[in-house]
Design a protein around this motif. Structure first.
Motif, PDB file in Angstrom:
ATOM      1  N   THR A  22       0.851  -1.200   0.000  1.00  0.00           N
ATOM      2  CA  THR A  22       0.000   0.000   0.000  1.00  0.00           C
ATOM      3  C   THR A  22       0.883   1.244   0.000  1.00  0.00           C
ATOM      4  O   THR A  22       0.795   2.097   0.889  1.00  0.00           O
ATOM      5  CB  THR A  22      -0.936  -0.011   1.221  1.00  0.00           C
ATOM      6  OG1 THR A  22      -0.139  -0.191   2.404  1.00  0.00           O
ATOM      7  CG2 THR A  22      -1.967  -1.108   1.129  1.00  0.00           C
ATOM      8  N   GLY A  29      -7.524   2.742  -3.382  1.00  0.00           N
ATOM      9  CA  GLY A  29      -7.891   1.653  -2.484  1.00  0.00           C
ATOM     10  C   GLY A  29      -9.149   2.052  -1.743  1.00  0.00           C
ATOM     11  O   GLY A  29      -9.483   3.238  -1.681  1.00  0.00           O
ATOM     12  N   ILE A  43      -6.775  -2.932  -1.889  1.00  0.00           N
ATOM     13  CA  ILE A  43      -6.207  -2.303  -3.079  1.00  0.00           C
ATOM     14  C   ILE A  43      -7.127  -2.508  -4.286  1.00  0.00           C
ATOM     15  O   ILE A  43      -7.533  -3.635  -4.582  1.00  0.00           O
ATOM     16  CB  ILE A  43      -4.806  -2.864  -3.389  1.00  0.00           C
ATOM     17  CG1 ILE A  43      -3.848  -2.599  -2.226  1.00  0.00           C
ATOM     18  CG2 ILE A  43      -4.250  -2.253  -4.680  1.00  0.00           C
ATOM     19  CD1 ILE A  43      -2.499  -3.292  -2.375  1.00  0.00           C
TER      20      ILE A  43
END
Length: 367
Positions: A22, A29, A43
């Motif tokens: 991330t 996301g 995600i």
């Protein structure tokens, strides 16, 4: 903290220092959970194709939008106008999309858990890595759809058309696929443990390496299917059509194959320990290298012309020679193959067999 569930976020530059997934390459996301200063992000878009859901610190992420509440009219209008990607801005979990035309829609990684997609047209749709857990897809058209890596655990896919669909690596644990059309589908590496596949059409499907433990495949059509290396332990395959199927190296331990059609099937190297093969048709099946210890084999015309190896031949010969019969012809035959029969792989446990004097010869010797 301003971030809440349903927010769309992207990684700040400093996220790349803290996280490998991330990071700032995650351009979109969705927040699926909040716990204090921690948020769970799924995600959706990543420059390097990364996927997954992770708990992270909220301060490294920036809000770029928020999921809209599902509105069937708006979503269907967007679809009719060709805005297929835009529907992912909506919260589709539990959405009612029954009968909708979603043909060739891009729903990859979408959260459609518990959604009603019964009777929907999803032919050619991209549902790769989508969450369809507990969704209702009964009677849906999913022919040639991409469901690779999708979560379909507990989903209802009864009577659905999944012909030529890509379900490789999908999670179909305890899914209902009764009566579904899965002909020529790719289910390689899929998890179908405990799934209901009774009366399903799986002809020529690729199930290599799939987990079908304790699955119900009773009456299913698996003719010419590839089940090599599949786990079918404890599965119900009674009355199933497995003619010409590739079951080489498959685990069929304690499987119910009673009444199954295994004509010309390849069972080489398969584990059939304690399997029930009563009334099964094994005509011209390849059983070389298979483990049939403690299994139940049919003594019928369908049990003729097996292809076997020396190990199984010695095992069958041992069983034949261990029978108690005082007929002179039987004893002559028995004594003639005794050396071979004693090569049985469990002879150390069951004991070596010795020659038995033939009554006529014994009488002559006494005189």
């Amino acid at each position: 903290m301003d971030i809440k569930a349903g927010d769309f976020v992207k990684g700040k530059p400093e996220a790349s220092i803290q996280y490998g997934m991330t990071d700032e390459n995650m351009t979109k996301g969705v927040v699926t959970g909040v716990n204090g200063e921690q948020i769970k992000i799924k995600i959706i878009e990543h420059a390097k194709g990364r996927t997954g859901a992770f708990w992270v610190e909220a301060k490294y992420f920036e809000v770029i939008g928020h999921q809209k509440e599902f509105n069937r009219v708006e979503v269907l209008e967007l679809l009719q106008n060709g805005c297929k990607k835009a529907i992912l801005d909506y919260n589709l979990s539990g959405a009612n999309l029954s009968g909708a035309n979603l043909s060739e829609a891009d729903l990859s990684r979408a959260d459609l858990s518990e959604a009603d997609l019964s009777g929907a047209n999803l032919s050619g749709a991209n549902l790769s890595e989508a969450d369809l857990s507990r969704a209702d897809l009964s009677g849906a058209n999913l022919s040639e759809a991409d469901l690779s890596g999708a979560n379909l655990s507990g989903a209802n896919l009864s009577e659905a058309d999944l012909s030529r669909a890509d379900l490789s690596g999908a999670n179909l644990r305890r899914a209902n696929l009764s009566g579904a059309n899965l002909s020529e589908a790719d289910l390689s590496g899929a998890n179908l443990s405990g799934a209901n596949l009774s009366e399903a059409d799986l002809s020529r499907a690729d199930l290599s390496g799939a987990n079908l433990s304790r699955a119900d495949l009773s009456g299913a059509n698996l003719s010419e299917a590839d089940l090599s290396g599949a786990n079918l332990s404890g599965a119900n395959l009674s009355e199933a059509d497995l003619s010409r199927a590739d079951l080489s190296g498959a685990n069929l331990r304690r499987a119910d194959l009673s009444g199954a059609n295994l004509r010309r099937a390849d069972l080489s190297g398969a584990n059939l320990r304690r399997a029930d093969l009563s009334e099964a048709n094994l005509s011209e099946a390849n059983l070389s290298g298979a483990d049939l210890d403690f299994s139940c084999l049919p003594l019928r015309c369908g049990g003729l012309r097996w292809k076997i190896d020396k190990r199984l031949g010695a095992q069958l010969a041992y069983h034949l020679c261990s029978m108690q019969c005082n007929d002179a012809e039987y004893l002559k035959m028995r004594n003639s193959i005794l050396v071979f029969a004693n090569q049985f792989h469990r002879v150390g446990e069951c004991g070596r067999l010795s020659e038995i004097a033939i009554p006529e010869e014994k009488k002559a010797a006494e005189e």
